[in-house]
Design a protein around this motif. Structure first.
Motif, PDB file in Angstrom:
ATOM      1  N   PRO A   1      30.993  27.689  40.215  1.00 40.15           N
ATOM      2  CA  PRO A   1      32.118  27.883  40.932  1.00 40.15           C
ATOM      3  C   PRO A   1      32.487  29.340  41.423  1.00 40.15           C
ATOM      4  O   PRO A   1      32.153  30.715  40.935  1.00 40.15           O
ATOM      5  CB  PRO A   1      33.228  27.461  40.387  1.00 40.15           C
ATOM      6  CG  PRO A   1      32.611  26.901  39.320  1.00 40.15           C
ATOM      7  CD  PRO A   1      31.219  27.791  39.355  1.00 40.15           C
ATOM      8  N   ILE A   2      33.093  29.636  42.076  1.00 38.96           N
ATOM      9  CA  ILE A   2      33.616  31.172  42.572  1.00 38.96           C
ATOM     10  C   ILE A   2      34.694  32.123  41.261  1.00 38.96           C
ATOM     11  O   ILE A   2      35.144  30.834  40.874  1.00 38.96           O
ATOM     12  CB  ILE A   2      34.105  30.976  44.229  1.00 38.96           C
ATOM     13  CG1 ILE A   2      33.558  30.838  45.347  1.00 38.96           C
ATOM     14  CG2 ILE A   2      35.114  32.218  43.948  1.00 38.96           C
ATOM     15  CD1 ILE A   2      34.360  30.321  46.618  1.00 38.96           C
ATOM     16  N   ASN A   3      34.308  32.706  41.065  1.00 43.73           N
ATOM     17  CA  ASN A   3      35.013  33.224  40.379  1.00 43.73           C
ATOM     18  C   ASN A   3      36.312  34.419  40.299  1.00 43.73           C
ATOM     19  O   ASN A   3      36.808  33.641  39.800  1.00 43.73           O
ATOM     20  CB  ASN A   3      34.136  34.374  39.999  1.00 43.73           C
ATOM     21  CG  ASN A   3      33.018  34.073  38.993  1.00 43.73           C
ATOM     22  OD1 ASN A   3      32.047  34.019  39.672  1.00 43.73           O
ATOM     23  ND2 ASN A   3      32.737  33.762  37.737  1.00 43.73           N
ATOM     24  N   LYS A   4      36.385  34.099  41.424  1.00 43.86           N
ATOM     25  CA  LYS A   4      37.627  34.946  42.330  1.00 43.86           C
ATOM     26  C   LYS A   4      38.169  34.599  43.315  1.00 43.86           C
ATOM     27  O   LYS A   4      36.978  35.262  44.336  1.00 43.86           O
ATOM     28  CB  LYS A   4      37.986  36.805  41.904  1.00 43.86           C
ATOM     29  CG  LYS A   4      39.227  37.210  41.848  1.00 43.86           C
ATOM     30  CD  LYS A   4      40.087  36.908  40.881  1.00 43.86           C
ATOM     31  CE  LYS A   4      40.139  37.636  39.675  1.00 43.86           C
ATOM     32  NZ  LYS A   4      40.943  36.778  38.511  1.00 43.86           N
ATOM     33  N   TYR A   5      38.644  34.016  43.574  1.00 50.94           N
ATOM     34  CA  TYR A   5      39.352  33.542  45.418  1.00 50.94           C
ATOM     35  C   TYR A   5      41.159  34.459  46.113  1.00 50.94           C
ATOM     36  O   TYR A   5      41.650  33.912  44.870  1.00 50.94           O
ATOM     37  CB  TYR A   5      39.561  31.560  44.816  1.00 50.94           C
ATOM     38  CG  TYR A   5      39.478  31.633  46.830  1.00 50.94           C
ATOM     39  CD1 TYR A   5      38.224  31.775  47.697  1.00 50.94           C
ATOM     40  CD2 TYR A   5      40.132  30.428  46.988  1.00 50.94           C
ATOM     41  CE1 TYR A   5      38.019  31.781  49.235  1.00 50.94           C
ATOM     42  CE2 TYR A   5      40.728  30.355  48.375  1.00 50.94           C
ATOM     43  CZ  TYR A   5      38.965  30.682  49.249  1.00 50.94           C
ATOM     44  OH  TYR A   5      39.257  30.120  51.212  1.00 50.94           O
ATOM     45  N   ILE A   6      40.609  34.717  46.672  1.00 54.47           N
ATOM     46  CA  ILE A   6      41.610  35.871  46.683  1.00 54.47           C
ATOM     47  C   ILE A   6      42.400  35.207  48.639  1.00 54.47           C
ATOM     48  O   ILE A   6      41.340  35.007  49.552  1.00 54.47           O
ATOM     49  CB  ILE A   6      41.533  36.768  47.340  1.00 54.47           C
ATOM     50  CG1 ILE A   6      40.383  37.647  45.682  1.00 54.47           C
ATOM     51  CG2 ILE A   6      42.186  38.139  47.614  1.00 54.47           C
ATOM     52  CD1 ILE A   6      39.491  38.829  46.018  1.00 54.47           C
ATOM     53  N   GLY A   7      43.734  35.200  48.951  1.00 59.28           N
ATOM     54  CA  GLY A   7      44.227  34.830  49.414  1.00 59.28           C
ATOM     55  C   GLY A   7      45.813  35.347  49.266  1.00 59.28           C
ATOM     56  O   GLY A   7      46.243  35.122  48.557  1.00 59.28           O
ATOM     57  N   GLY A   8      46.283  34.341  50.501  1.00 58.09           N
ATOM     58  CA  GLY A   8      47.720  34.623  51.261  1.00 58.09           C
ATOM     59  C   GLY A   8      48.189  33.386  49.593  1.00 58.09           C
ATOM     60  O   GLY A   8      47.476  32.125  50.077  1.00 58.09           O
TER      61      GLY A   8
END
Length: 807
Positions: free
Chosen positions: A481-488
């Motif tokens: 899976p994605i290690n770090k997902y960035i958003g608002g």
């Protein structure tokens, strides 16, 4: 080296070379997949977008230097209403509008020199992407995860489309801000409720690194409730007949029931005793001599009728005692077969805790077959069909003889040359798209004109990045899976919930072996700015003005009638989004990056104040000038241990350790403050004319490595101009400094005269007695006690602890 810092010359020089990271991926290494939420190509990037991508870029560079296998990509969420509405306004096709915006936004991102792999770029409005939407749709339709049903849905009268429950805020459409109506329409639904329990379970078990706020929001949105369906009997002519079901959320309330209050909507009122209500004591409450049998204690429960008007106006709660007098107390409101409020009356179970009480009561009622458990969710099945043109076509045929059958071809291609008018879906009038033959009965039939909700496009795009040769069956599972997902935070419910759901569906199709798509979630704070507006002469409505066109001198706006509004989130509607291109041209990429990172912690709000850019500008100028003035002192030596140098080195090492820890914890704003302190220490040492050639080089190497992820342009230029390229690798491919190995060997020695404490002397661990004696005997403090060295009769020395002079 350029004598004066000129960002334009440096940026042009480095952009020509084009940054290239090592492409080879070693599976034995750890991986770090960072991903920003997919942007909508609405026209121009503002600072809020760039803040997201800059955080992603710093993470990428940091883990790349630590020799992780890293990924960073960019794509465009191109379907949806904004493109279609813009096409109506400008009388062009949505595809032209989207294509133009992507071109402009990509130029803006390229100017920032981010570590994006553009080879994997895609747009969701192209058939290479949405064919997989259709493929997933058909698989889900086969497995009965998607079904067709006529229902009353939320209809947006402005956008002429259906809205999901999640897209309604305070009864209004999330985009149009117009009151939503109910309309019965044939729709396609995804059975998301099938995965509701699993979505809740993994929220607790697996997503431990998610912010608690987001987990609570998701949990409340799914809204799991256990309802106890209890069977009551209605007492009629001394016999208990007419079985009547009551739903109770908290089963222990049955222990406290003394009577029921009902209204006109109630089953008892409508069907049994509508005409037999007698008036007693009060105009608002009626006593009707109707009873229910309590299934737990077999006692009678009195029923009272209460007017609907009384419910709305008066919030006081009453119950009737034996003398039939009204006393202000809690009562149990029984409305629409659901008991809501609490009662506290005496019972034999009163002393038990709620948990035990629930279990005992449920066990006793279940024995008598008078109670069942049911689970209910606030979450509803996801209606995915939209009555608009610009979206993924639903790949089904509408054949009245054969019913719904799968589309014969692999892809149902959406025509790109249609111009919407805002009233009728242009697909309904397009004969080329509509007409086809049923491959079973061979009659002419129409294709489905509904398109999919755009949340389908953004629910699995992060898997598309790791496709091999654009194939769902061949993708690099190593990176998930994605290690770090960035958003608002605005995407914390809908987008994240649907992404988690789609991952579980793809897992059940045996295409992936993970349960959750995002291990860690980083929610960035919103970017705020002042708003400016004029009041219209007719309605006194606010007409917002583009903040980039406002000229302010001496804290006053030059143009008249312009009012300064509240500080609000950057948005198109308020026209307060800052175009970063102006500031990039004026100050340079590194200064803007530094300002965005330094202004506030990542999770908190950032208020845009362009005056604060000057502080970051001064730091970069000082950094450049320091190494430009002292460039002759940088000669490459092997690092030899020298005591003066080592003392100087360990002073700075404290800061290096803190910076290293802050990179791990993603506290970038504090990192910049440490950089500023280190540079000030450098300046002081140079002023004192102390020559530390080798140690200065060693420290500068570490300093540059730590600075590089945040301000790559200036560091790349300094790295090459100080000839570090000859002796080391390029800065892009160099390893992260191993700061944890540097141990502080500094110790404190207690100095005594005749066993009495005089002062503390700082030195390096395991220093010889002769070296310590030389330093201490020349010290002013000790000379006062020891007139001559001949007076010293004996020296008692305990290594690294005590030095005692006996006179």
């Amino acid at each position: 080296m350029i004598n004066i810092y000129n960002h334009k010359i440096i940026e042009l020089k480095i952009q020509k070379k084009k940054l290239k990271f090592k492409k080879k991926k070693n599976r034995n290494k750890k991986k770090y997949y960072t991903c920003s939420m997919i942007p909508y190509p609405s026209g121009k990037l503002h600072i809020g977008h760039l803040r997201n991508y800059i955080i992603n870029d710093i993470l990428f560079r940091y883990y790349n230097m630590k020799k992780y296998n890293t990924l960073m990509f960019m794509s465009w969420d191109s379907f949806g209403l904004p493109a279609e509405n813009a096409a109506i306004n400008y009388n062009i096709t949505p595809y032209k509008w989207i294509k133009k915006n992507i071109k402009y936004m990509k130029k803006q991102i390229l100017n920032f020199d981010l570590s994006i792999n553009w080879k994997k770029e895609f747009s969701t409005c192209k058939k290479e992407y949405y064919k997989w939407n259709q493929w997933l749709f058909l698989l889900m339709f086969k497995k009965k995860l998607i079904y067709i049903k006529k229902k009353y849905v939320n209809w947006d009268p402005k956008d002429n489309t259906v809205l999901a429950n999640e897209q309604i805020i305070n009864g209004r459409g999330w985009r149009s801000n117009i009151k939503v109506k109910k309309k019965k329409i044939r729709m396609y639904y995804i059975n998301i409720l099938k995965y509701a329990n699993e979505l809740l379970f993994y929220l607790k078990k697996y997503l431990l690194k998610w912010p608690n706020k987001i987990k609570i929001m998701q949990k409340n949105w799914i809204g799991k409730n256990i309802v106890y369906n209890i069977i009551f009997n209605i007492h009629k002519k001394n016999n208990y007949k007419n079985i009547f079901n009551i739903k109770i959320k908290n089963i222990y309330l049955i222990n406290f029931i003394n009577f029921f209050l009902i209204n006109k909507n109630n089953y008892i009122y409508k069907n049994i005793y509508k005409n037999k209500i007698k008036k007693y004591f009060n105009r608002n409450i009626f006593f009707n001599k109707i009873y229910l049998k309590n299934p737990l204690f077999n006692n009678k429960i009195e029923i009272l009728y209460i007017l609907n008007k009384y419910n709305k106006k008066n919030k006081n709660l009453f119950y009737i005692n034996k003398n039939k007098k009204f006393i202000k107390k809690n009562y149990l409101l029984f409305k629409n077969n659901i008991i809501k409020d609490k009662l506290y009356f005496y019972s034999k179970y009163n002393n038990l805790k709620k948990i035990f009480l629930k279990n005992i009561i449920f066990y006793n009622l279940k024995k008598k077959k008078l109670c069942n458990l049911k689970t209910k969710f606030k979450l509803h099945n996801w209606g995915i069909s939209r009555q608009r043109y610009w979206g993924t076509p639903i790949p089904l045929l509408n054949c009245y003889k054969c019913k719904n059958i799968f589309y014969k071809k692999k892809i149902l291609i959406l025509p790109k040359n249609l111009i919407p008018n805002g009233y009728i879906n242009p697909l309904k009038n397009n004969k080329k798209f509509l007409k086809t033959k049923c491959f079973k009965c061979k009659n002419f039939i129409k294709k489905e004109t509904d398109t999919m909700d755009t949340f389908v496009d953004s629910s699995w795009y992060f898997i598309k990045y790791i496709f091999i040769s654009n194939n769902f069956f061949l993708f690099n599972k190593y990176f998930m899976p994605i290690n770090k997902y960035i958003g608002g935070i605005e995407h914390s419910i809908l987008h994240l919930l649907y992404s988690r759901f789609f991952t579980k569906v793809i897992r059940d199709l045996k295409l992936i072996n993970i349960n959750e798509p995002f291990l860690n979630l980083l929610i960035q704070g919103i970017v705020l700015n002042n708003t400016y507006y004029i009041l219209s002469n007719k309605n006194n409505k606010k007409i917002y003005i583009n903040c980039n066109k406002i000229i302010i001198k001496n804290k006053n706006i030059i143009k008249k009638n312009i009012i300064i509004g509240k500080i609000q989130k950057m948005s198109k509607s308020k026209k307060n989004g800052i175009n970063p291109q102006y500031y990039i041209n004026k100050y340079g990429i590194d200064i803007i990056k530094l300002f965005i990172i330094f202004s506030s912690p990542i999770e908190k709000k950032l208020i845009w104040k362009h005056k604060n850019i000057k502080g970051c500008k001064n730091f970069l100028f000082n950094l450049w000038n320091f190494y430009n003035l002292n460039k002759n002192k940088f000669k490459i030596y092997f690092f030899k241990k020298n005591k003066k140098k080592i003392i100087y080195y360990y002073k700075l090492n404290k800061f290096f350790k803190k910076i290293n820890n802050n990179y791990k914890e993603i506290n970038y704003n504090t990192i910049v403050s440490y950089f500023m302190k280190i540079l000030n220490i450098f300046k002081k040492k140079i002023k004192n004319n102390i020559k530390f050639n080798t140690i200065l080089i060693k420290i500068t190497l570490i300093f540059f490595k730590l600075l590089y992820p945040i301000i790559p342009y200036i560091i790349r230029e300094l790295w090459s101009k100080l000839n570090f390229n000859k002796f080391y690798n390029n800065i892009e491919n160099i390893n992260w400094p191993n700061i944890s190995n540097f141990k502080n060997n500094k110790i404190k020695i207690i100095v005594q005269v005749n066993g009495k404490f005089k002062f503390i002397f700082k030195t390096i661990k395991n220093t010889n007695l002769n070296l310590i004696k030389k330093k201490i005997t020349n010290n002013k403090k000790i000379k006062y006690y020891i007139n001559n060295k001949k007076n010293i009769k004996k020296i008692i020395f305990i290594k690294n602890k005590i030095l005692n002079f006996i006179i």
